[in-house]
Design an enzyme around this catalytic site. Structure first.
Site, PDB file in Angstrom:
ATOM      1  N   ASP A  34     -20.002  45.962 -57.374  1.00  0.00           N
ATOM      2  CA  ASP A  34     -18.816  44.605 -57.474  1.00  0.00           C
ATOM      3  C   ASP A  34     -18.325  44.763 -57.960  1.00  0.00           C
ATOM      4  O   ASP A  34     -17.245  44.429 -57.792  1.00  0.00           O
ATOM      5  CB  ASP A  34     -20.544  43.920 -57.338  1.00  0.00           C
ATOM      6  CG  ASP A  34     -20.691  43.751 -55.555  1.00  0.00           C
ATOM      7  OD1 ASP A  34     -20.904  44.469 -55.036  1.00  0.00           O
ATOM      8  OD2 ASP A  34     -21.950  43.165 -55.612  1.00  0.00           O
ATOM      9  N   GLU A  36     -16.534  46.365 -59.944  1.00  0.00           N
ATOM     10  CA  GLU A  36     -15.087  47.664 -59.906  1.00  0.00           C
ATOM     11  C   GLU A  36     -14.661  47.404 -59.069  1.00  0.00           C
ATOM     12  O   GLU A  36     -13.081  46.852 -58.741  1.00  0.00           O
ATOM     13  CB  GLU A  36     -15.623  48.791 -59.584  1.00  0.00           C
ATOM     14  CG  GLU A  36     -14.914  49.628 -59.733  1.00  0.00           C
ATOM     15  CD  GLU A  36     -13.812  49.935 -61.009  1.00  0.00           C
ATOM     16  OE1 GLU A  36     -14.760  49.902 -62.224  1.00  0.00           O
ATOM     17  OE2 GLU A  36     -12.700  51.443 -60.754  1.00  0.00           O
ATOM     18  N   ILE A  84     -18.991  38.268 -17.257  1.00  0.00           N
ATOM     19  CA  ILE A  84     -18.980  39.278 -16.469  1.00  0.00           C
ATOM     20  C   ILE A  84     -20.232  38.776 -15.687  1.00  0.00           C
ATOM     21  O   ILE A  84     -20.535  37.751 -16.149  1.00  0.00           O
ATOM     22  CB  ILE A  84     -20.054  40.151 -17.034  1.00  0.00           C
ATOM     23  CG1 ILE A  84     -20.487  40.053 -18.208  1.00  0.00           C
ATOM     24  CG2 ILE A  84     -19.131  41.823 -17.834  1.00  0.00           C
ATOM     25  CD1 ILE A  84     -20.913  41.023 -19.466  1.00  0.00           C
ATOM     26  N   GLU A 120     -25.745  48.176 -23.543  1.00  0.00           N
ATOM     27  CA  GLU A 120     -25.652  47.824 -24.651  1.00  0.00           C
ATOM     28  C   GLU A 120     -26.002  46.070 -24.974  1.00  0.00           C
ATOM     29  O   GLU A 120     -27.002  46.147 -24.099  1.00  0.00           O
ATOM     30  CB  GLU A 120     -24.654  48.328 -25.187  1.00  0.00           C
ATOM     31  CG  GLU A 120     -23.405  47.216 -24.077  1.00  0.00           C
ATOM     32  CD  GLU A 120     -21.485  48.187 -24.474  1.00  0.00           C
ATOM     33  OE1 GLU A 120     -22.010  48.875 -24.179  1.00  0.00           O
ATOM     34  OE2 GLU A 120     -21.265  46.920 -24.231  1.00  0.00           O
ATOM     35  N   LYS A 122     -26.372  42.272 -25.463  1.00  0.00           N
ATOM     36  CA  LYS A 122     -25.674  41.377 -25.065  1.00  0.00           C
ATOM     37  C   LYS A 122     -25.404  39.745 -26.522  1.00  0.00           C
ATOM     38  O   LYS A 122     -26.210  40.083 -26.311  1.00  0.00           O
ATOM     39  CB  LYS A 122     -25.900  40.588 -23.779  1.00  0.00           C
ATOM     40  CG  LYS A 122     -24.522  39.491 -23.919  1.00  0.00           C
ATOM     41  CD  LYS A 122     -24.789  39.239 -21.797  1.00  0.00           C
ATOM     42  CE  LYS A 122     -23.451  37.897 -21.363  1.00  0.00           C
ATOM     43  NZ  LYS A 122     -23.621  36.739 -22.508  1.00  0.00           N
ATOM     44  N   ARG A 143     -10.928  33.178 -26.184  1.00  0.00           N
ATOM     45  CA  ARG A 143     -10.847  34.464 -25.485  1.00  0.00           C
ATOM     46  C   ARG A 143      -9.876  33.191 -24.255  1.00  0.00           C
ATOM     47  O   ARG A 143      -9.087  33.367 -23.606  1.00  0.00           O
ATOM     48  CB  ARG A 143     -12.524  34.235 -24.674  1.00  0.00           C
ATOM     49  CG  ARG A 143     -12.010  35.420 -23.037  1.00  0.00           C
ATOM     50  CD  ARG A 143     -13.754  35.493 -22.938  1.00  0.00           C
ATOM     51  NE  ARG A 143     -14.673  34.660 -22.503  1.00  0.00           N
ATOM     52  CZ  ARG A 143     -14.986  33.849 -21.213  1.00  0.00           C
ATOM     53  NH1 ARG A 143     -14.673  35.131 -20.381  1.00  0.00           N
ATOM     54  NH2 ARG A 143     -16.075  33.330 -20.756  1.00  0.00           N
ATOM     55  N   LYS A 322     -29.812  39.001 -18.509  1.00  0.00           N
ATOM     56  CA  LYS A 322     -30.530  38.308 -19.815  1.00  0.00           C
ATOM     57  C   LYS A 322     -31.278  38.536 -19.875  1.00  0.00           C
ATOM     58  O   LYS A 322     -33.031  38.538 -19.208  1.00  0.00           O
ATOM     59  CB  LYS A 322     -30.977  36.736 -19.517  1.00  0.00           C
ATOM     60  CG  LYS A 322     -28.898  35.703 -18.997  1.00  0.00           C
ATOM     61  CD  LYS A 322     -28.299  35.567 -20.455  1.00  0.00           C
ATOM     62  CE  LYS A 322     -26.820  34.231 -19.631  1.00  0.00           C
ATOM     63  NZ  LYS A 322     -26.915  33.618 -20.610  1.00  0.00           N
TER      64      LYS A 322
END
Ligand code: IVH
Length: 684
Positions: A34, A36, A84, A120, A122, A143, A322
């Site tokens: 750190d 450096e 989505i 993937e 959420k 967004r 979900k």
């Protein structure tokens, strides 16, 4: 004007610092210490301060946050930021329904092979569009309504894992990376712990932490919040020669450019792969280092994505599947307390039943009075309840505008529970302690097992064989309620317990009987008075000489004892002020528990005060520890070797060189009987 070598130096520093930055924040593999890193960073800062033209938009110095903003400028998205569709059926059927729809829209029949999907996580944070022009981050926007967002470039630059420049030989003219700004759970906890310690406001949850920080007008404040970023897609793209043909390859390409991409993703065929991914992630959800609220499935081939297109504002090629929510709203019907093994009263909110984190929750912990005060939780309030995995459900916050009118009063544990709901003993809060506690340690059913185990332990009454399995049985069968009941146990009763042979029952009865002869210090320690450890118990025994003197001692008397401070003195007073405890102490004495005591105050200094004794050989009945305690209780000191300063040598069987030494120096030699006589001379 900066000289060319300075221009080159600044460029080299920028590159090197960003390289270390990526190693640290994106790859999680620091390359330099750190200190450096700080040195390089300060060198670049100094250069830019002297020659402002060296401060390029991709300079890592921009990560520390600039001047506060008046507001956020609107940004019109070149490609709308869509949301989505969410599949609300949280079971496997949700994934299968998506596959059925996709196959139908693509015109596939049962004879066609399965569709290739990318699955993937959420992420639960704030959606961000990062615009790179020729590889340099030029703008970051929220967004907003999907068409127009807000320019949050300054704040996003403070997020260390967002590359300020893409690691790419010939970057596209325009590359918009879309993804989520989020806060890791450990970062969230650490940040909140520090805020709490500084008496500052805490964040409600990691999601609010992320969203709130990015929409913070003072970038220096945003810079202090520990945020992270994961990419999950693209916006506008111009001039990307080798643009990949699938979603998964796109993410791979972004990762190769130094953009953080989450490793928890798969490419798989058909609905089965989606279901397997969903179940795998749901099972591991709580062990991920950040919050997610589900998984996302995407058709992997971009040509198929284009074929599927959009339905109004949502792509037909993606769906969010979900998981059960981990936070819900409900009403506090009552606040009660639970008494723990150590006597701490933990406030618990009784809730109107609510389905959260996969189960129906009716209780949530409120931790302690400070937490109740900080969150200002009152009976009748509507609250946000959180349950993540195996963690005990917790009240996260009150929804202020749903508080009933007129306002219910603030909740105070001591006011609502002046006595313990388990045993009726009085309840106290010691200075500097967060917990409110029941003082009936020897009597309270909630503290029974703990109190008995401590009472019987080696350094207390030393009842060999009375361990936790046995204590569990004795308490669960109602045979023992307080330590005094131990002395009423007989071999027949004990032999009736599980895994208790006749022989061991007899041994235990013998051990119980033997424990009756003890020292005052051991007895005081055995009572389990809060903050009174072994050493304090010895100091108290030596100072007061008798139990009655200790019971009668005022707080001031107690403060006169070596190493006894206000908290310890308070604990002792409160313990003996509780009639339930005195009752148990009296029953213990009636049962025959006894110890050598000094009778008057002047002996409290001890008959052996100032005397040094040496123990050698094996004494007929006393263990070395017991003899030592008796001597110490009488104010004497036990030394390891004999010298001219030794007053007595207490010798038992097989005494060796110490006895010889004593005889040589003319030191008085006594046996156990002699020691008892010495102690007994002035002790009751
Ligand atoms: S894809 C056109 N992937 O969920 C598809 N979104 O409604 C664009 N989100 O606010 C979104 N993780 O911020 C996508 N792996 C992921 C995501 C993700 C979280 C958020 C996103 C947006 C919302 C979608």
């Amino acid at each position: 004007m900066a000289a060319p070598e300075l221009v080159a130096r600044a460029a080299a520093l920028r590159q090197e610092i960003e390289r270390h930055n990526t190693a640290y924040y994106v790859l999680d593999a620091p390359t330099i210490p750190d200190a450096e890193y700080d040195r390089l960073f300060r060198e670049l800062q100094a250069l830019e301060a002297e020659y402002p033209e060296l401060a390029t938009p991709d300079s890592p110095t921009r990560r520390v946050g600039g001047r506060p903003l008046e507001g956020f400028a609107p940004v019109r998205h070149a490609v709308p930021m869509l949301s989505i569709r969410t599949e609300t059926d949280t079971t496997a059927a949700g994934a299968r329904a998506f596959d059925v729809r996709v196959r139908k829209e693509l015109g596939l029949t049962d004879a066609d092979p399965p569709v290739e999907y990318a699955a993937e996580l959420k992420f639960d944070g704030l959606a961000i569009n990062l615009r790179y022009e020729h590889g340099v981050l030029v703008q970051a926007a929220t967004r907003g309504d999907g068409e127009t967002g807000e320019d949050v470039t300054q704040n996003v630059r403070t997020v260390h894992s967002v590359p300020l420049r893409l690691a790419c030989e010939s970057p596209p003219a325009v590359l918009e990376v879309r993804g989520e700004i989020y806060m890791r759970r450990d970062d969230f906890e650490r940040y909140n712990a520090k805020q709490r310690a500084d008496g500052k406001a805490t964040l409600v949850n990691p999601r609010n932490g992320a969203a709130g920080s990015i929409r913070q007008l003072d970038p220096r404040l945003a810079a202090q919040r520990p945020l992270s970023f994961f990419a999950y897609g693209l916006g506008e793209v111009q001039g990307w020669a080798a643009q990949p043909a699938t979603h998964s390859a796109t993410l791979d390409a972004l990762a190769a450019m130094g953009v953080p991409v989450c490793g928890e993703r798969i490419v798989g065929n058909g609905a089965d792969a989606l279901v397997a991914f969903h179940d795998d992630i749901e099972a591991r959800r709580d062990r991920l280092p950040f919050d997610i609220d589900g998984v996302v499935y995407k058709v992997n081939r971009l040509d198929q994505q284009r074929q599927l297109g959009f339905l109004t504002r949502e792509p037909r090629w993606a769906v969010a599947h979900k998981f059960p929510a981990q936070e819900e709203m409900t009403r506090v019907e009552a606040i009660e307390v639970q008494v723990g093994r150590t006597g701490a009263l933990t406030p618990v909110a009784r809730l109107h039943p609510v389905f959260v984190g996969g189960v129906t929750v009716t209780n949530a912990t409120l931790h302690n009075q400070d937490e109740i005060d900080r969150k200002d939780v009152r009976v009748g309030d509507t609250v946000i309840v959180r349950r993540a995995g195996d963690v005990i459900p917790e009240v996260v916050a009150v929804v202020p505008d749903r508080r009933p009118q007129p306002e219910p009063p603030r909740f105070n544990i001591l006011a609502s529970y002046p006595v313990c709901p388990e045993c009726g003993s009085h309840v106290v809060r010691l200075d500097g302690e967060a917990a409110v506690r029941c003082t009936g340690g020897l009597y309270c059913p909630a503290q029974r097992k703990q109190a008995l185990l401590h009472f019987a332990s080696r350094r207390a009454m030393d009842i060999e064989g009375l361990g936790d399995k046995l204590v569990d049985q004795l308490v669960d069968r109602g045979l023992v309620k307080t330590p005094a009941d131990i002395y009423a146990l007989d071999a027949a009763t004990l032999a009736g317990l599980d895994r208790m042979a006749e022989k061991s029952a007899a041994n235990l009865v013998a051990a119980i009987k033997a424990s009756k002869d003890t020292s005052l210090a051991r007895f005081i320690f055995a009572l389990g008075i809060r903050n009174v450890g072994e050493t304090t118990a010895k100091d108290l025994a030596r100072h007061f000489g008798s139990l009655d003197a200790l019971i009668a001692a005022s707080e001031d008397d107690l403060l006169a004892v070596r190493d006894v401070g206000p908290v310890v003195a308070q604990s002792i007073r409160q313990f003996f002020a509780e009639p339930h405890n005195l009752e148990v102490v009296a029953r213990l004495r009636t049962a025959g528990v006894r110890w050598p005591e000094a009778t008057g105050m002047q002996q409290s200094a001890g008959i052996l005060a100032g005397k040094t004794l040496v123990l050698t050989g094996t004494l007929p009945t006393l263990t070395r520890d017991a003899a030592k305690e008796m001597i110490e209780a009488a104010g004497g000191k036990v030394a390891g070797s004999v010298s001219k300063k030794t007053d007595y040598v207490v010798a038992g069987a097989d005494a060796g060189s110490k006895l010889a030494k004593a005889q040589e120096l003319g030191v008085a030699v006594i046996d156990e009987a002699g020691l008892r006589a010495l102690l007994g001379a002035t002790m009751g």
